[in-house]
Design an enzyme around this catalytic site. Structure first.
Site, short mmCIF file in Angstrom:
data_model
loop_
_atom_site.label_atom_id
_atom_site.label_comp_id
_atom_site.label_asym_id
_atom_site.label_seq_id
_atom_site.Cartn_x
_atom_site.Cartn_y
_atom_site.Cartn_z
CG ASP A 82 -2.27 0.67 0.93
OD1 ASP A 82 -2.25 1.91 0.79
OD2 ASP A 82 -3.32 0.01 0.84
N GLY A 122 4.78 -0.47 -3.91
CA GLY A 122 3.75 0.15 -3.09
C GLY A 122 2.91 1.10 -3.89
CG HIS A 123 -0.86 1.52 -3.35
ND1 HIS A 123 -2.12 1.27 -2.84
CD2 HIS A 123 -0.49 0.39 -4.01
CE1 HIS A 123 -2.49 0.03 -3.17
NE2 HIS A 123 -1.52 -0.52 -3.88
N GLY A 124 3.02 4.47 -3.42
CA GLY A 124 3.62 5.79 -3.49
C GLY A 124 3.52 6.57 -2.19
CG ASN A 126 -1.01 5.99 -7.15
OD1 ASN A 126 -1.61 6.23 -8.19
ND2 ASN A 126 -1.51 5.20 -6.20
#
Length: 221
Positions: free
Chosen positions: A49, A71-73, A103
């Site tokens: 995440d 991950g999601h940044g 992201n």
């Protein structure tokens, strides 16, 4: 979540390593909520995440020398879920490298929320094969179909992106999806150079966003 700073003041979180498989759900690396005056520095984070998530009540947040991936940044939000009021201000992210993330630097707010996210700066960030390198989504909802447009929104304003460079894994390198009733205001792009990786051309999409470009900005607005 691995590390959560909740209702804290005057925090230094330094020289930390956080690792989790990229398939692991909801495994935020460093989570900041209702916290003021926090410095996150020299950290390596890879999760399923957000590497760093900054949510409501947070003020004066610095994140320097961050390595993120997978991950999601690095995310501000989500903010304003279930029509809640959310406030985030004075966030400075500098010297970050993101690789193979969903992201890059993201601001995410729910439709119908209240409050603000302002005075935010992302500077000297390298993107390596990032799907959404720069993204603001002010109209977030979690339904599969289209969501009904709502008048309320978390105000997003005074955001600076400076010296952001690297590669995008999708055709949309910069995406600013803002509210019709409460647009994103004073969004400044300064020295941006994002090219495609595995895609031929990349572009910028923006809806209801007041954008200003300084210096060379690629892809153009």
């Amino acid at each position: 979540m691995h590390l959560s700073f909740d209702h804290c003041e005057n925090v230094v979180a330094a020289n930390l390593t956080v690792r989790a498989p990229k398939e692991s759900p909801n495994t935020d690396g460093i989570h900041v909520t209702s916290t003021q005056n926090i410095k996150i520095q020299n950290c390596i984070v890879g999760t399923g995440d957000d590497c760093i998530s900054i949510v409501s009540g947070s003020k004066n947040v610095q994140a320097f020398n961050i390595e993120c991936g997978p991950g999601h940044g690095i995310s501000i939000g989500s903010l304003g879920k279930d029509h809640a009021k959310a406030n985030v201000s004075n966030v400075y992210v500098k010297h970050a490298t993101l690789h193979n993330t969903t992201n890059g630097v993201r601001i995410k707010t729910w439709q119908g929320g209240l409050g603000y996210a302002n005075n935010i700066k992302f500077e000297d960030v390298v993107m390596m094969n990032v799907t959404n390198p720069i993204i603001i989504n002010q109209n977030y909802c979690d339904k599969e179909g289209p969501c009904q447009e709502q008048k309320n929104a978390v105000q997003v304003e005074n955001v600076v992106y400076k010296n952001i460079r690297g590669t995008s894994a999708s055709e949309v390198a910069m995406d600013f999806n803002c509210s019709k009733s409460i647009p994103c205001e004073n969004i400044k792009l300064n020295s941006i150079h994002l090219i495609g990786q595995g895609v031929k051309d990349v572009k910028t999409l923006f809806v209801n966003a007041n954008l200003t470009a300084v210096g060379d900005v690629l892809p153009p607005i």
